[in-house]
Design an enzyme around this catalytic site. Structure first.
Site, short mmCIF file in Angstrom:
data_model
loop_
_atom_site.label_atom_id
_atom_site.label_comp_id
_atom_site.label_asym_id
_atom_site.label_seq_id
_atom_site.Cartn_x
_atom_site.Cartn_y
_atom_site.Cartn_z
CB THR A 1 0.89 2.91 0.04
OG1 THR A 1 0.84 1.56 0.49
CG2 THR A 1 2.04 3.07 -0.94
CB CYS A 2 -1.48 1.87 4.92
SG CYS A 2 -0.04 1.88 6.00
#
Length: 1035
Positions: free
Chosen positions: A1002-1003
């Site tokens: 997700t980063c």
């Protein structure tokens, strides 16, 4: 000196460059000039000495002659007029000739003789019943010149005697005719007798008094005697002074009067109407002034002075009682009666509005409620700069302020607007151009009301103008036709005497229309606005939006004016005019406020396209300028942000956030703030750890490690994605209604619970924390799915909620209040009082809506006040503490001017985004591929088909799975940072690899997708992964 061997004479050289002859000539000329001036001065001295001697000898001879005649008078008529009979007043008698010749008002003896003469005059007139035969004999026509001369001289010395001895007679100056023995009564009643309008010499006599500046004498007599009027119980009686004034002011040079026009400097208007509270001193005079058509003449006279900018006012009675303020107070107090007369003319109302505008503009503001508030506000600054001392406002006398405020009452406003607008038709078509009379009426009314709104307390007059006059309808009809027919230029020309220069014609009408219509919109309900279309139709409102938008853009961008910070002057000058720059600045403010309010109504129920509020001139240059402080574009973003399209404002907002994040990230190379959060106690852990951070730490990056229900730290390194997931989860938990801090409306919108303190002892600290939490999400650009009620979002903008916001909170209460508003019967029979019943978690409490509300019954007269107090209690008062603490926390990270660019509807989009942002085609258009995938790969084609077939809820789950947030960027996936990327996982596609689930980082907004062989397999694996709710164990 020794001989040098040179027998020649050295030539003298003038180092100034002049020869000796030239130097001597200049000296001679200077001496001649001085001698000539000396001789001239001696001649002037001699001439002055001769003149003084001549004057002295003349006065000495005159005094001797006066004494001689006085002695003759004593010898013939006695020192106390004991030898005077009725024939002594005849034309052939020497009595009046001698008295008028030697009379000196400073002489006690002469004063006594004049008083006795007046007593005898009254006596003989009562006996004969005819003053003409008394002073003219049997043949007035042959003696009229002599009689008129004697009468006007006698009338003048009666007034002069009272004036000269006013200090000694100050206790008698306001004596009534019943006190026939007092000196002032005898003198002034004699004056009244001599200037009776029925007498043939009345006009010539009064004209002579005007030439001798009678009103100046009257003014000084009044100012001397007014202090003793209360102590001697003269109130309520018509004094002789008042009677004489009432006769004199009726001579205005109109048929049948033949008096000449008087210089405005010495007129009744400038000398008597500037006496403080003159109608309290002379109530009968006020009736005469208002009812006999005199006010029209004198107001017209003052109007001419205003247009010619003539300063005709005398010296102020005191600092707190300036002449111009006393004048406007007296005029307004008497004008109510004059306007109510059936014969009141349009011209009179026009002149009154012009004079009142000029004088009110010079007044200091009276919007503060009392003197103490003004003094307290000055007490904060001990040191005042020298320039500011000159511009400090002088406080008016409290009674004078009250006189002016009370005079501009509902009745006065109704009468003035009715006379001015009486001939204006509201049914005129768009193509009917306003005529000159209509332009004059609208201009005068707007100028007067603009100054009034800026000077007097608004609550006194705004509701009257909005609901009891046709002002809004008349002004809108006028502006609409002017705009349609391009009539504004002619309007500017007709209002040139009010507005110097060449300002736009719509300036004054908008200065009044905008605040009054804005006030009306705060009181109308939704049915009146949308269904009944009162006071303006929705079609007219759409047209109004366009006019306001164009005017505002003209004032703020095309021809901007810098607002003046100077205080309003408190003294009137000969060149006093409307400060055009201040009016333009004022119009830009009220037009912005009205357009903002109309946009709020449009957000509740759309009646026009949102783009109608956007200015046509917004371009890329404007956007680049808008982010720079102290630029014109930046000022517009603060004052009228709705002129700029929403997407452009979002870009500005995100750039401001990015710049703020960059400033703080550059100061911290290493992340200092690391949270260890248990998923089953996410709120408590976050509150404990986040509350310990300073404001700078809150702005910096925060890294989160989750602990699952087994006490094991979840896999994954927080590069930003875990923090996004943390923010989404904690906001969902904190704003859950089950937690007791927030409640839901019937539309499932959140607002602070008024009873939160009954659930949580430290509820205000929790609201402060939640404000920080929401601000942190916005600061980091994270969208959170929290639907707030509009009336709560208005608190983030520090705005006040009104009745029309109540349906979103309590539709049933709103319906009941509207029922009361439209109730035709006697509301007092419903037994309602100014109290409200609160019911929180089964505990009922009763609160008064105003002091003493338990004993104050709701009636037809106060029901509107009751309705708005109930709405205020529910929308503002009950949640004031919770909202205040929430806002305090919110503003630790988000500056007020950042969110002031958005209305409440747009603010909700900034917080939660829009479902429209889940556009799969847009996501595909801005996706990248790595690890062997490309846009035409068969796995990629299958993936997009599967994602497009998902329900909206599953699409949101997928978005949360890969980005950490269930909402996409507000402006589309083009602005997702970094862009969404699909990476091939599972190597060469072995069977074991194909059984793996998709994973995400997700980063980096990265989806790791194995190369599944069928669409069904891809769909089932992807659905399992996004629905497993396994935290970051699948990362």
């Amino acid at each position: 000196m020794f001989f040098s061997g040179d027998s020649s004479t050295r030539k003298r050289v003038d180092l100034g460059g002049r020869s000796t002859k030239e130097r001597d000539r200049q000296k001679l000329l200077e001496q001649t000039r001085l001698e000539r001036n000396r001789r001239s001065w001696i001649r002037q001295q001699n001439f002055a000495a001769l003149k003084i001697q001549k004057c002295f000898r003349g006065r000495k001879v005159a005094a001797a002659e006066h004494s001689k005649v006085r002695e003759q008078f004593y010898g013939r008529y006695g020192r106390h007029c004991q030898n005077v009979d009725r024939f002594s007043f005849g034309p052939d008698s020497e009595f009046l000739r001698q008295l008028l010749f030697f009379f000196d008002a400073r002489s006690v003896g002469d004063f006594s003789i004049l008083v006795e003469t007046c007593r005898l005059l009254h006596q003989f007139v009562r006996e004969t019943g005819d003053i003409i035969s008394l002073v003219a004999g049997m043949d007035y026509s042959s003696k009229h010149a002599l009689v008129k001369h004697r009468v006007k001289q006698l009338a003048y010395i009666c007034m002069k005697a009272v004036h000269q001895n006013r200090n000694q007679l100050k206790d008698q100056l306001f004596a009534a005719p019943e006190e026939a023995t007092t000196s002032t009564t005898l003198l002034l009643e004699a004056l009244v007798l001599l200037i009776d309008p029925k007498l043939p010499w009345a006009c010539e006599t009064v004209g002579y008094l005007f030439q001798r500046k009678a009103f100046i004498l009257y003014r000084e007599i009044i100012l001397t005697g007014k202090e003793s009027i209360k102590t001697h119980n003269y109130i309520g009686r018509v004094s002789s002074l008042e009677r004489s004034l009432a006769v004199v002011i009726s001579h205005i040079g109109q048929e049948p009067c033949t008096c000449p026009n008087i210089d405005p400097h010495w007129s009744f208007s400038s000398q008597i109407l500037t006496v403080p509270f003159v109608w309290k001193l002379f109530p009968y005079l006020g009736e005469v002034f208002a009812r006999r058509g005199l006010s029209q003449h004198y107001i017209n006279q003052m109007s001419l002075c205003v247009k010619n900018h003539a300063d005709v006012l005398p010296k102020d009675a005191s600092v707190e009682l300036p002449g111009y303020a006393c004048l406007i107070g007296n005029i307004l107090e008497s004008s109510g009666v004059a306007l109510s007369q059936t014969d009141c003319s349009f011209q009179m109302a026009l002149d009154l509005a012009g004079v009142a505008t000029f004088l009110l503009e010079a007044l200091p503001s009276m919007k503060s409620s009392n003197r103490e508030s003004k003094e307290d506000s000055m007490g904060d600054d001990d040191m005042i700069e020298g320039d500011d001392i000159e511009t400090m406002e002088v406080c008016l006398n409290n009674d004078l302020e009250r006189q002016i405020c009370d005079a501009i009452d509902p009745r006065f406003l109704l009468q003035l607007t009715n006379v001015l607008f009486g001939g204006i038709s509201l049914s005129s078509g768009l193509h009917h151009r306003p005529d000159d009379k209509e332009v004059s009426a609208v201009g005068a009314a707007c100028a007067f009301l603009h100054v009034t709104l800026n000077t007097l307390p608004l609550e006194r007059i705004m509701t009257i103008l909005a609901y009891r006059t046709e002002l809004v309808s008349v002004l809108w009809n006028f502006m609409k036709r002017c705009h349609e027919n391009q009539k504004w230029q002619s309007v500017s020309e007709q209002l040139a005497y009010l507005l110097p220069g060449d300002p736009p014609g719509w300036l004054l009408p908008l200065a009044v229309f905008c605040p009054v219509y804005k006030h009306m919109l705060t009181l109308v309900d939704n049915e009146e606005f949308y269904e009944q279309e009162k006071p303006l139709s929705l079609k007219d409102i759409r047209y109004l939006v366009i006019i306001l938008r164009q005017a505002l853009w003209q004032l703020l961008w095309v021809n901007p004016t810098a607002p003046s910070n100077s205080s309003k002057p408190v003294t009137t000058t000969s060149s006093k005019k409307h400060p055009v720059e201040l009016i333009q600045h004022r119009v830009s403010i009220v037009a912005s406020e009205l357009l903002s309010q109309l946009q709020d109504w449009n957000n509740r129920r759309e009646f026009t396209s949102p783009s109608d509020f956007h200015a046509d001139g917004v371009n890329e240059f404007f956007i680049t300028q808008a982010v720079i402080e102290n630029t014109r574009a930046n000022d517009i973003m603060k004052q009228a942000p709705f002129l700029v399209p929403f997407t452009s404002r979002v870009k500005i907002f995100t750039s401001q956030l990015a710049a703020a994040r960059q400033r703080h990230e550059s100061n911290s190379v290493f992340t200092r703030n690391r949270f260890r959060i248990r998923r089953d106690r996410i709120l408590e852990d976050a509150y404990d750890q986040m509350s310990a951070l300073s404001e700078d730490d809150l702005r910096g990056p925060i890294r989160v490690t989750f602990v699952n229900e087994f006490g094991v730290e979840e896999a994954g390194i927080d590069g930003g994605g875990i923090f996004k997931d943390f923010m989404e989860n904690i906001t969902r938990a904190a704003f859950d209604v089950q937690y007791g801090l927030f409640k839901e409306t019937s539309d499932h919108l959140l607002y602070p619970s008024p009873g939160s303190g009954m659930i949580h002892e430290q509820h205000l600290q929790f609201f402060h924390f939640l404000g920080i939490l929401l601000a942190k999400a916005m600061f980091e650009g994270i969208l959170v799915d929290i639907p707030f009620a509009t009336f709560f979002l208005s608190k983030l903008k520090q705005k006040y909620n009104y009745l029309n916001d109540l349906p979103s909170l309590d539709p049933e209460l709103y319906r009941h209040l509207i029922f009361l508003k439209r109730y035709k019967g006697y509301i007092s029979e419903l037994e309602l009082y100014f109290v409200i019943l609160n019911n929180e978690y089964g505990v009922q409490t009763e609160e008064e809506l105003r002091p003493g509300g338990k004993n104050l019954r709701v009636t037809n007269e106060n029901v509107i006040t009751f309705i708005h107090l109930v709405a205020n209690h529910r929308l503002n008062f009950q949640i004031r503490q919770q909202s205040s603490h929430f806002l305090r926390g919110f503003q630790q990270l988000i500056q007020k001017d950042w969110i002031d660019m958005f209305n409440e509807h747009e603010l909700q989009l900034l917080i939660s985004g829009s479902l429209d942002s889940l556009d799969v085609d847009d996501l595909r258009m801005h996706a990248n591929y790595v690890g062997g995938y490309h846009s035409e790969h068969y796995v990629i084609d299958m993936f997009w088909e599967v994602l497009k077939s998902f329900s909206l809820e599953n699409q949101k789950k997928f978005l949360k799975f890969v980005t950490g947030c269930s909402r996409g960027p507000l402006l589309g996936f083009k602005y997702l940072e970094p862009l969404f990327c699909i990476q091939r996982a599972g190597g060469n596609g072995a069977e074991g690899a194909l059984e793996r689930l998709p994973t995400a980082a997700t980063c980096m907004n990265l989806l790791k997708l194995p190369p599944y062989r069928s669409k069904e397999q891809l769909e089932s694996k992807l659905m399992y992964a996004i629905s497993a709710d396994a935290g970051f164990d699948l990362s």
